[in-house]
Scaffold this motif. Sequence first.
Motif, PDB file in Angstrom:
ATOM      1  N   ASP A   6       0.867  -1.185   0.000  1.00 26.03           N
ATOM      2  CA  ASP A   6       0.000   0.000   0.000  1.00 26.03           C
ATOM      3  C   ASP A   6       0.902   1.232   0.000  1.00 26.03           C
ATOM      4  N   ALA A   7       1.110   1.790  -1.178  1.00 25.59           N
ATOM      5  CA  ALA A   7       2.067   2.894  -1.326  1.00 25.59           C
ATOM      6  C   ALA A   7       1.563   4.201  -0.737  1.00 25.59           C
ATOM      7  N   VAL A  18       7.801   3.936  -1.492  1.00 27.35           N
ATOM      8  CA  VAL A  18       8.494   3.636  -2.750  1.00 27.35           C
ATOM      9  C   VAL A  18       9.961   3.324  -2.492  1.00 27.35           C
ATOM     10  N   GLN A  19      10.611   4.145  -1.677  1.00 25.93           N
ATOM     11  CA  GLN A  19      12.020   3.904  -1.368  1.00 25.93           C
ATOM     12  C   GLN A  19      12.198   2.596  -0.600  1.00 25.93           C
ATOM     13  N   GLY A  20      11.264   2.284   0.270  1.00 27.98           N
ATOM     14  CA  GLY A  20      11.333   1.026   0.988  1.00 27.98           C
ATOM     15  C   GLY A  20      11.198  -0.163   0.064  1.00 27.98           C
ATOM     16  N   ASP A 299       9.714   4.596   8.197  1.00 28.47           N
ATOM     17  CA  ASP A 299      10.577   5.150   7.161  1.00 28.47           C
ATOM     18  C   ASP A 299      10.899   4.039   6.163  1.00 28.47           C
ATOM     19  N   ARG A 300      11.782   4.324   5.221  1.00 32.33           N
ATOM     20  CA  ARG A 300      12.061   3.353   4.157  1.00 32.33           C
ATOM     21  C   ARG A 300      12.669   2.049   4.695  1.00 32.33           C
ATOM     22  N   ARG A 301      13.475   2.140   5.748  1.00 30.90           N
ATOM     23  CA  ARG A 301      14.050   0.926   6.326  1.00 30.90           C
ATOM     24  C   ARG A 301      12.961   0.051   6.923  1.00 30.90           C
ATOM     25  N   ALA A 302      12.024   0.658   7.653  1.00 28.81           N
ATOM     26  CA  ALA A 302      10.933  -0.113   8.249  1.00 28.81           C
ATOM     27  C   ALA A 302      10.052  -0.740   7.171  1.00 28.81           C
ATOM     28  N   ILE A 303       9.749   0.028   6.130  1.00 26.51           N
ATOM     29  CA  ILE A 303       8.927  -0.506   5.043  1.00 26.51           C
ATOM     30  C   ILE A 303       9.647  -1.658   4.357  1.00 26.51           C
TER      31      ILE A 303
END
Length: 337
Positions: A6-7, A18-20, A299-303
Amino acid sequence: MRVALDAMGGDAAPKECVQGALRALSERPQLQVALVGLEDKIREELDGESYDAERLEIVPATQVVAANERPADALRKKRDSSIVRSFTLVREGGADAVVSAGNTGAVVGAATVLWKLIPGVRRAGIAVALGTQSHHTVLIDVGANIYCKPQHLVHYGLMASVYAERVLGTENPRVALLNIGSEEGKGNELVKETQRLFAEAPFNYVGHAEGNDVFSELADVIVCEGFVGNVVLKVAEGLSERMHRQFDAVMESATFGRENPESVEILREFRRRTDYAEIGGAALLGVNGTCLIAHGRSDRRAISNAVQLAHRFAEAQVVDVIKDGVENARSALHREG
Protein backbone atom coordinates in the motif's frame (compact mmCIF):
# COMPACT_ATOMS: atom_id res chain seq x y z
CA MET A 1 6.58 -14.35 -4.31
CA ARG A 2 4.97 -10.97 -4.88
CA VAL A 3 4.10 -8.49 -2.14
CA ALA A 4 1.37 -5.86 -2.60
CA LEU A 5 2.55 -2.69 -0.85
CA ASP A 6 0.00 0.00 0.00
CA ALA A 7 2.07 2.89 -1.33
CA MET A 8 -0.30 5.51 0.13
CA GLY A 9 -0.20 4.21 3.72
CA GLY A 10 1.78 6.00 6.43
CA ASP A 11 2.80 9.49 7.44
CA ALA A 12 5.54 9.74 4.78
CA ALA A 13 3.74 8.04 1.90
CA PRO A 14 4.31 7.55 -0.92
CA LYS A 15 8.00 8.58 -0.78
CA GLU A 16 9.13 6.26 2.01
CA CYS A 17 6.96 3.43 0.71
CA VAL A 18 8.49 3.64 -2.75
CA GLN A 19 12.02 3.90 -1.37
CA GLY A 20 11.33 1.03 0.99
CA ALA A 21 10.14 -1.13 -1.90
CA LEU A 22 13.29 -0.35 -3.90
CA ARG A 23 15.45 -1.18 -0.90
CA ALA A 24 13.65 -4.50 -0.34
CA LEU A 25 14.07 -5.43 -3.99
CA SER A 26 17.80 -4.76 -3.82
CA GLU A 27 18.19 -6.90 -0.69
CA ARG A 28 15.99 -9.84 -1.70
CA PRO A 29 16.55 -10.87 -5.34
CA GLN A 30 13.65 -13.36 -5.47
CA LEU A 31 11.12 -10.71 -4.36
CA GLN A 32 8.57 -8.90 -6.52
CA VAL A 33 6.58 -5.85 -5.38
CA ALA A 34 3.34 -4.29 -6.57
CA LEU A 35 3.07 -0.64 -5.53
CA VAL A 36 -0.64 0.05 -5.05
CA GLY A 37 -1.91 3.61 -5.03
CA LEU A 38 -2.23 6.88 -6.92
CA GLU A 39 -0.31 6.18 -10.10
CA ASP A 40 0.89 9.73 -10.79
CA LYS A 41 2.21 10.13 -7.24
CA ILE A 42 4.05 6.82 -7.35
CA ARG A 43 5.60 7.59 -10.75
CA GLU A 44 6.85 10.93 -9.42
CA GLU A 45 8.73 9.09 -6.68
CA LEU A 46 10.12 6.54 -9.14
CA ASP A 47 11.30 9.21 -11.57
CA GLY A 48 15.05 8.93 -11.91
CA GLU A 49 15.30 5.68 -9.94
CA SER A 50 16.88 2.56 -11.38
CA TYR A 51 14.86 -0.64 -10.94
CA ASP A 52 13.84 -3.85 -12.69
CA ALA A 53 10.41 -3.23 -14.22
CA GLU A 54 9.76 -6.98 -14.25
CA ARG A 55 10.01 -7.05 -10.45
CA LEU A 56 8.30 -3.75 -9.63
CA GLU A 57 4.82 -2.92 -10.92
CA ILE A 58 2.38 -0.09 -10.25
CA VAL A 59 -1.21 -1.15 -9.57
CA PRO A 60 -3.42 1.97 -9.79
CA ALA A 61 -5.93 2.90 -7.10
CA THR A 62 -7.90 6.13 -7.22
CA GLN A 63 -8.65 6.64 -3.51
CA VAL A 64 -6.74 6.89 -0.23
CA VAL A 65 -7.98 6.07 3.27
CA ALA A 66 -6.89 8.75 5.74
CA ALA A 67 -5.45 7.77 9.11
CA ASN A 68 -8.35 9.38 11.00
CA GLU A 69 -11.19 7.92 8.93
CA ARG A 70 -13.62 5.47 10.50
CA PRO A 71 -12.71 2.06 9.06
CA ALA A 72 -16.29 1.02 8.30
CA ASP A 73 -16.99 4.28 6.44
CA ALA A 74 -13.72 4.07 4.53
CA LEU A 75 -14.34 0.51 3.35
CA ARG A 76 -17.90 1.31 2.31
CA LYS A 77 -17.21 4.60 0.53
CA LYS A 78 -13.71 4.00 -0.83
CA ARG A 79 -13.82 0.69 -2.62
CA ASP A 80 -10.98 1.70 -4.94
CA SER A 81 -8.65 2.77 -2.14
CA SER A 82 -5.06 1.56 -2.06
CA ILE A 83 -5.92 -0.61 0.96
CA VAL A 84 -8.88 -2.35 -0.67
CA ARG A 85 -7.05 -2.76 -3.99
CA SER A 86 -4.09 -4.39 -2.21
CA PHE A 87 -6.25 -7.04 -0.57
CA THR A 88 -8.24 -7.55 -3.77
CA LEU A 89 -5.01 -8.11 -5.67
CA VAL A 90 -4.09 -10.99 -3.35
CA ARG A 91 -7.61 -12.43 -3.44
CA GLU A 92 -7.47 -12.48 -7.24
CA GLY A 93 -4.08 -14.21 -7.29
CA GLY A 94 -2.03 -11.18 -8.34
CA ALA A 95 0.06 -11.11 -5.15
CA ASP A 96 0.94 -13.33 -2.20
CA ALA A 97 0.92 -10.85 0.70
CA VAL A 98 -0.07 -7.30 1.72
CA VAL A 99 1.96 -4.70 3.60
CA SER A 100 0.37 -1.44 4.75
CA ALA A 101 1.34 1.38 7.11
CA GLY A 102 -2.10 2.92 6.66
CA ASN A 103 -5.24 3.05 8.79
CA THR A 104 -4.98 -0.07 10.98
CA GLY A 105 -8.73 -0.46 11.44
CA ALA A 106 -9.29 -0.28 7.69
CA VAL A 107 -6.52 -2.81 7.08
CA VAL A 108 -7.98 -5.28 9.59
CA GLY A 109 -11.47 -4.69 8.20
CA ALA A 110 -10.42 -5.17 4.59
CA ALA A 111 -8.54 -8.37 5.41
CA THR A 112 -11.50 -9.77 7.35
CA VAL A 113 -14.11 -8.84 4.74
CA LEU A 114 -12.18 -9.65 1.56
CA TRP A 115 -10.15 -12.64 2.74
CA LYS A 116 -12.42 -13.96 5.52
CA LEU A 117 -11.18 -15.64 8.67
CA ILE A 118 -9.49 -19.02 8.71
CA PRO A 119 -12.14 -21.70 9.36
CA GLY A 120 -12.44 -22.23 13.10
CA VAL A 121 -10.86 -18.87 14.02
CA ARG A 122 -13.36 -16.41 15.46
CA ARG A 123 -11.20 -13.27 15.78
CA ALA A 124 -8.06 -12.08 14.01
CA GLY A 125 -5.17 -10.93 16.20
CA ILE A 126 -2.21 -8.63 15.64
CA ALA A 127 1.13 -10.14 16.62
CA VAL A 128 4.25 -8.02 17.08
CA ALA A 129 7.78 -9.29 17.68
CA LEU A 130 9.43 -7.36 20.50
CA GLY A 131 13.22 -7.49 20.49
CA THR A 132 15.60 -8.35 23.30
CA GLN A 133 19.36 -8.76 23.17
CA SER A 134 19.15 -12.43 22.26
CA HIS A 135 15.72 -13.13 20.78
CA HIS A 136 12.26 -11.81 19.95
CA THR A 137 9.11 -12.36 21.98
CA VAL A 138 5.86 -12.41 20.01
CA LEU A 139 3.10 -10.45 21.76
CA ILE A 140 -0.49 -11.09 20.62
CA ASP A 141 -3.04 -9.40 20.49
CA VAL A 142 -1.97 -5.76 20.38
CA GLY A 143 -5.22 -4.17 19.31
CA ALA A 144 -7.35 -6.10 16.83
CA ASN A 145 -9.77 -7.55 19.41
CA ILE A 146 -10.48 -5.82 22.72
CA TYR A 147 -13.47 -8.02 23.59
CA CYS A 148 -11.81 -11.41 23.89
CA LYS A 149 -13.17 -14.77 24.91
CA PRO A 150 -10.97 -17.63 26.14
CA GLN A 151 -11.20 -19.47 22.82
CA HIS A 152 -9.88 -16.38 20.99
CA LEU A 153 -6.81 -16.35 23.22
CA VAL A 154 -6.19 -20.05 22.61
CA HIS A 155 -6.19 -19.43 18.88
CA TYR A 156 -3.81 -16.52 19.40
CA GLY A 157 -1.40 -18.77 21.25
CA LEU A 158 -1.54 -21.36 18.50
CA MET A 159 -1.13 -18.87 15.65
CA ALA A 160 1.68 -16.92 17.29
CA SER A 161 3.50 -20.19 17.96
CA VAL A 162 3.49 -20.89 14.24
CA TYR A 163 4.83 -17.37 13.61
CA ALA A 164 7.64 -17.82 16.15
CA GLU A 165 8.60 -21.23 14.81
CA ARG A 166 8.23 -20.81 11.05
CA VAL A 167 9.38 -17.21 10.64
CA LEU A 168 11.57 -16.41 13.64
CA GLY A 169 13.14 -19.86 13.83
CA THR A 170 12.19 -20.63 17.46
CA GLU A 171 12.02 -24.35 18.13
CA ASN A 172 9.00 -25.47 20.18
CA PRO A 173 8.04 -21.90 21.22
CA ARG A 174 7.13 -21.37 24.88
CA VAL A 175 3.71 -19.75 25.26
CA ALA A 176 2.73 -17.71 28.33
CA LEU A 177 -0.49 -15.96 29.32
CA LEU A 178 -0.09 -12.34 30.44
CA ASN A 179 -1.38 -11.85 33.99
CA ILE A 180 -0.95 -9.67 37.09
CA GLY A 181 0.98 -12.42 38.87
CA SER A 182 2.64 -15.75 38.23
CA GLU A 183 0.75 -17.64 40.95
CA GLU A 184 -2.11 -20.00 40.20
CA GLY A 185 -5.55 -18.49 40.80
CA LYS A 186 -4.58 -14.89 40.06
CA GLY A 187 -6.22 -12.78 37.39
CA ASN A 188 -9.72 -11.99 36.18
CA GLU A 189 -12.26 -14.52 34.94
CA LEU A 190 -10.99 -14.32 31.37
CA VAL A 191 -7.47 -15.24 32.44
CA LYS A 192 -8.62 -18.01 34.77
CA GLU A 193 -10.80 -19.68 32.14
CA THR A 194 -8.15 -19.23 29.45
CA GLN A 195 -5.52 -20.82 31.67
CA ARG A 196 -7.58 -24.01 31.85
CA LEU A 197 -7.90 -24.15 28.06
CA PHE A 198 -4.20 -23.37 27.57
CA ALA A 199 -3.31 -26.44 29.63
CA GLU A 200 -5.19 -28.57 27.05
CA ALA A 201 -4.04 -26.69 23.95
CA PRO A 202 -1.60 -28.15 21.39
CA PHE A 203 1.29 -25.78 22.10
CA ASN A 204 4.04 -25.45 24.69
CA TYR A 205 2.24 -23.60 27.48
CA VAL A 206 4.63 -22.55 30.29
CA GLY A 207 2.30 -20.60 32.60
CA HIS A 208 1.74 -16.95 33.40
CA ALA A 209 3.90 -13.99 32.44
CA GLU A 210 3.85 -10.62 34.18
CA GLY A 211 4.40 -7.25 32.57
CA ASN A 212 8.09 -7.24 33.46
CA ASP A 213 8.49 -10.56 31.61
CA VAL A 214 7.61 -9.12 28.20
CA PHE A 215 11.24 -8.23 27.52
CA SER A 216 12.74 -11.17 29.38
CA GLU A 217 13.33 -14.63 27.97
CA LEU A 218 10.63 -16.30 30.04
CA ALA A 219 8.57 -17.09 26.94
CA ASP A 220 8.71 -16.86 23.17
CA VAL A 221 5.01 -15.99 22.83
CA ILE A 222 2.92 -13.94 25.27
CA VAL A 223 -0.85 -13.86 24.82
CA CYS A 224 -3.28 -11.21 26.06
CA GLU A 225 -6.46 -9.42 25.06
CA GLY A 226 -6.14 -6.57 22.56
CA PHE A 227 -6.84 -3.75 25.02
CA VAL A 228 -4.05 -4.82 27.36
CA GLY A 229 -1.70 -5.68 24.51
CA ASN A 230 -2.12 -2.30 22.87
CA VAL A 231 -1.32 -0.51 26.13
CA VAL A 232 1.78 -2.67 26.62
CA LEU A 233 2.92 -1.98 23.06
CA LYS A 234 2.43 1.79 23.31
CA VAL A 235 4.28 1.96 26.63
CA ALA A 236 7.13 -0.04 25.10
CA GLU A 237 7.25 2.23 22.06
CA GLY A 238 7.29 5.36 24.20
CA LEU A 239 10.07 4.04 26.42
CA SER A 240 12.07 2.93 23.39
CA GLU A 241 11.79 6.32 21.73
CA ARG A 242 12.93 8.10 24.88
CA MET A 243 15.90 5.74 25.25
CA HIS A 244 16.84 6.22 21.61
CA ARG A 245 16.85 10.01 22.00
CA GLN A 246 19.13 9.67 25.01
CA PHE A 247 21.45 7.29 23.17
CA ASP A 248 21.57 9.57 20.13
CA ALA A 249 22.52 12.53 22.32
CA VAL A 250 25.35 10.53 23.89
CA MET A 251 26.63 9.16 20.58
CA GLU A 252 26.58 12.60 18.98
CA SER A 253 28.89 13.92 21.68
CA ALA A 254 32.29 14.35 20.05
CA THR A 255 34.11 13.89 23.35
CA PHE A 256 32.32 10.67 24.25
CA GLY A 257 32.85 9.26 20.76
CA ARG A 258 36.59 9.88 20.79
CA GLU A 259 37.11 8.49 24.27
CA ASN A 260 34.69 5.55 24.10
CA PRO A 261 34.57 4.16 20.54
CA GLU A 262 33.68 0.64 21.73
CA SER A 263 30.84 1.96 23.89
CA VAL A 264 29.43 3.88 20.92
CA GLU A 265 29.29 0.67 18.88
CA ILE A 266 27.56 -1.15 21.74
CA LEU A 267 24.97 1.62 22.01
CA ARG A 268 24.39 1.59 18.26
CA GLU A 269 23.83 -2.17 18.26
CA PHE A 270 21.45 -1.94 21.22
CA ARG A 271 19.56 0.87 19.48
CA ARG A 272 19.24 -1.21 16.32
CA ARG A 273 17.97 -4.25 18.20
CA THR A 274 15.28 -2.25 20.02
CA ASP A 275 14.08 -0.23 17.02
CA TYR A 276 10.61 -1.16 15.71
CA ALA A 277 11.92 -0.59 12.19
CA GLU A 278 14.18 -3.62 12.54
CA ILE A 279 11.21 -6.02 12.31
CA GLY A 280 9.17 -3.66 10.16
CA GLY A 281 5.62 -4.68 10.92
CA ALA A 282 3.11 -6.62 12.98
CA ALA A 283 1.43 -9.71 11.54
CA LEU A 284 -2.34 -9.94 11.27
CA LEU A 285 -3.00 -13.58 12.12
CA GLY A 286 -6.24 -15.48 11.68
CA VAL A 287 -7.19 -14.21 8.22
CA ASN A 288 -6.93 -16.19 4.99
CA GLY A 289 -3.78 -14.48 3.76
CA THR A 290 -0.49 -12.88 4.74
CA CYS A 291 -0.80 -9.31 6.00
CA LEU A 292 1.84 -7.16 7.71
CA ILE A 293 0.81 -3.90 9.37
CA ALA A 294 3.63 -1.36 9.54
CA HIS A 295 3.85 1.58 11.93
CA GLY A 296 2.31 4.80 10.61
CA ARG A 297 5.66 6.57 11.12
CA SER A 298 7.59 3.96 9.15
CA ASP A 299 10.58 5.15 7.16
CA ARG A 300 12.06 3.35 4.16
CA ARG A 301 14.05 0.93 6.33
CA ALA A 302 10.93 -0.11 8.25
CA ILE A 303 8.93 -0.51 5.04
CA SER A 304 11.71 -2.56 3.46
CA ASN A 305 11.89 -4.85 6.49
CA ALA A 306 8.09 -5.21 6.57
CA VAL A 307 8.02 -6.19 2.90
CA GLN A 308 10.79 -8.73 3.44
CA LEU A 309 9.05 -10.11 6.52
CA ALA A 310 5.84 -10.54 4.50
CA HIS A 311 7.87 -12.37 1.88
CA ARG A 312 9.26 -14.73 4.54
CA PHE A 313 5.73 -15.32 5.89
CA ALA A 314 4.46 -16.29 2.46
CA GLU A 315 7.48 -18.50 1.75
CA ALA A 316 7.05 -20.29 5.09
CA GLN A 317 3.37 -20.95 4.28
CA VAL A 318 2.40 -19.68 7.72
CA VAL A 319 -1.30 -19.38 6.87
CA ASP A 320 -1.51 -22.99 5.67
CA VAL A 321 0.25 -24.24 8.81
CA ILE A 322 -2.14 -22.23 11.00
CA LYS A 323 -5.11 -23.70 9.14
CA ASP A 324 -3.85 -27.23 9.77
CA GLY A 325 -3.13 -26.42 13.42
CA VAL A 326 -6.58 -25.01 14.05
CA GLU A 327 -8.23 -27.96 12.34
CA ASN A 328 -6.19 -30.47 14.35
CA ALA A 329 -6.96 -28.62 17.59
CA ARG A 330 -10.73 -28.65 17.22
CA SER A 331 -11.19 -31.34 19.83
CA ALA A 332 -9.32 -29.23 22.40
CA LEU A 333 -11.14 -26.07 21.41
CA HIS A 334 -14.59 -27.63 21.53
CA ARG A 335 -16.59 -24.74 22.92
CA GLU A 336 -17.91 -22.02 20.65
CA GLY A 337 -16.43 -18.50 21.09
